[in-house]
Design a protein around this motif. Structure first.
Motif, short mmCIF file in Angstrom:
data_model
loop_
_atom_site.label_atom_id
_atom_site.label_comp_id
_atom_site.label_asym_id
_atom_site.label_seq_id
_atom_site.Cartn_x
_atom_site.Cartn_y
_atom_site.Cartn_z
N TYR B 33 0.84 -1.20 0.00
CA TYR B 33 0.00 0.00 0.00
C TYR B 33 0.88 1.25 0.00
CZ TYR B 33 -3.11 -3.42 2.38
OH TYR B 33 -3.83 -4.53 2.75
N TYR B 35 0.31 5.27 1.23
CA TYR B 35 -0.52 6.28 1.89
C TYR B 35 0.17 7.63 1.79
CZ TYR B 35 -3.11 2.58 4.41
OH TYR B 35 -3.89 1.50 4.75
N PRO B 43 -3.63 9.48 7.66
CA PRO B 43 -3.08 8.83 6.46
C PRO B 43 -4.20 8.52 5.48
CG PRO B 43 -2.22 7.81 8.46
CD PRO B 43 -3.32 8.72 8.88
N LEU B 45 -5.17 6.58 1.88
CA LEU B 45 -4.72 5.56 0.93
C LEU B 45 -4.74 6.10 -0.49
CD1 LEU B 45 -3.88 2.56 0.58
CD2 LEU B 45 -6.30 2.05 0.22
N HIS B 48 -3.10 0.48 -3.88
CA HIS B 48 -2.43 -0.70 -3.37
C HIS B 48 -2.26 -1.71 -4.49
CE1 HIS B 48 -6.50 -2.44 -3.11
NE2 HIS B 48 -5.94 -3.61 -2.98
N LEU B 90 3.74 7.02 3.26
CA LEU B 90 3.89 5.80 4.03
C LEU B 90 3.64 4.59 3.14
CD1 LEU B 90 1.77 6.86 7.14
CD2 LEU B 90 4.26 6.90 6.96
N ARG B 97 -5.32 -9.58 1.65
CA ARG B 97 -6.39 -8.61 1.92
C ARG B 97 -7.30 -9.19 2.98
NH1 ARG B 97 -7.74 -5.91 -3.92
NH2 ARG B 97 -8.80 -7.87 -4.30
N GLY B 98 -8.13 -8.32 3.53
CA GLY B 98 -9.02 -8.76 4.60
C GLY B 98 -8.65 -8.01 5.87
N PRO B 99 -9.63 -7.48 6.60
CA PRO B 99 -9.35 -6.62 7.75
C PRO B 99 -8.63 -7.32 8.89
CG PRO B 99 -11.69 -7.13 7.62
CD PRO B 99 -11.07 -7.66 6.35
N TYR B 100 -8.61 -8.64 8.89
CA TYR B 100 -7.89 -9.38 9.93
C TYR B 100 -6.40 -9.49 9.62
CZ TYR B 100 -9.29 -12.50 6.22
OH TYR B 100 -9.56 -13.02 4.98
N GLU B 102 -3.01 -7.83 9.42
CA GLU B 102 -2.34 -6.65 9.93
C GLU B 102 -1.54 -5.96 8.84
OE1 GLU B 102 0.18 -7.41 13.27
OE2 GLU B 102 1.11 -5.42 13.21
N GLN B 103 -1.62 -4.63 8.82
CA GLN B 103 -0.79 -3.85 7.91
C GLN B 103 0.48 -3.44 8.66
OE1 GLN B 103 -2.65 -0.75 5.59
NE2 GLN B 103 -4.49 -1.97 5.24
N PHE B 105 3.81 -1.10 8.58
CA PHE B 105 4.20 0.16 7.97
C PHE B 105 5.71 0.38 8.00
CE2 PHE B 105 0.33 2.63 7.16
CZ PHE B 105 -0.62 1.83 7.77
N GLY B 106 6.19 1.03 6.95
CA GLY B 106 7.55 1.54 6.97
C GLY B 106 7.59 2.88 7.70
N PRO B 107 8.81 3.44 7.87
CA PRO B 107 8.95 4.68 8.64
C PRO B 107 8.52 5.93 7.88
CG PRO B 107 11.06 3.97 7.83
CD PRO B 107 10.08 2.88 7.47
#
Lengths: 110, 114
Positions: B33, B35, B43, B45, B48, B90, B97-100, B102-103, B105-107
């Motif tokens: 993704y 952002y 953030p 989107l 993706h 970001l 995919r799917g809300p379960y 976890e995403q 993230f980079g810094p």
């Protein structure tokens, strides 16, 4: 305007409890999340709650969900200096998309 | 450690001069993704990749493009940066995919447009 709203700043004394509040708009959200961002680092998932739950506790963290009011809160017990960060509330609005709040900057003072 | 890496951390470009931001991941995740986060805002989107499939958000300006040459790398290209494109960018990944899922993230890369 933001779909997810949260206050921008919170100042708390070390050892006290912090409560960060969030309101969201999508009643069909299946998951709601709290992310933490420390200086210079990316967002890190802190905890999440499934929409059929009212409460979730994980060590010092307690998440409360009020679906009727679309209100989510994060309580941090015994707040430490390492808890100083930006906390983002987010809701799942599709199978890939999260809607974030603008973040609450938590400052822990001695 | 498996992670999401973004380069550079700070990027300065001139108005209208194309710029490319880089993201790499060692997690072997299927989804990547991008952002955009402006100061004191949430953030947002931009788009993706689900494997090789590019998915643009409806309100992402045409000025923003992306490439994913392989599983590990994803690039954000801004063809003609304007002053309003100054932001933190970001990159994130998830296993599926799917809300379960976890995403991670980079810094972030902070872009300044002069």
């Amino acid at each position: 305007g933001e779909d997810v709203e949260q206050s921008l700043f919170l100042s708390v004394r070390e050892g006290d409890s912090s409560v960060i509040n969030c309101t969201y708009t999508d009643s069909s959200s299946t998951y709601l999340y709290w992310y933490k961002q420390e200086p210079g680092a990316g967002l890190q998932l802190l905890t999440y709650i499934f929409s059929n739950m009212d409460m979730k506790q994980d060590q010092r963290l307690t998440v409360l969900l009020n679906k009727k009011d679309k209100h989510l809160s994060l309580r941090i017990a015994d707040t430490q200096t390492g808890d100083s960060a930006i906390y983002f509330c987010a809701e799942s609005i599709s199978d890939y998309k999260l809607s974030f709040g603008a973040g609450t900057t938590v400052t822990v003072r001695a | 450690d498996a992670m999401v890496i973004q380069n550079p951390r700070y990027q300065v470009t001139q108005f209208g001069k194309p710029v490319t931001l880089s993201c790499s991941q060692t997690l072997n995740h299927n989804v990547m993704y991008w952002y955009q986060q402006k100061s004191s805002q949430a953030p947002k989107l931009l788009f993706h990749y689900y494997d090789k499939d590019f998915n643009n958000e409806a309100d992402t300006p045409d000025n923003f493009q992306s490439r994913r040459p392989n599983t590990s790398f994803c690039f954000l290209d801004i063809r003609s940066p304007g002053l309003g494109d100054a932001a933190m960018y970001l990159c994130a990944t998830s296993r599926d995919r799917g809300p379960y899922n976890e995403q991670f993230f980079g810094p972030g890369t902070r872009l300044t447009v002069l």
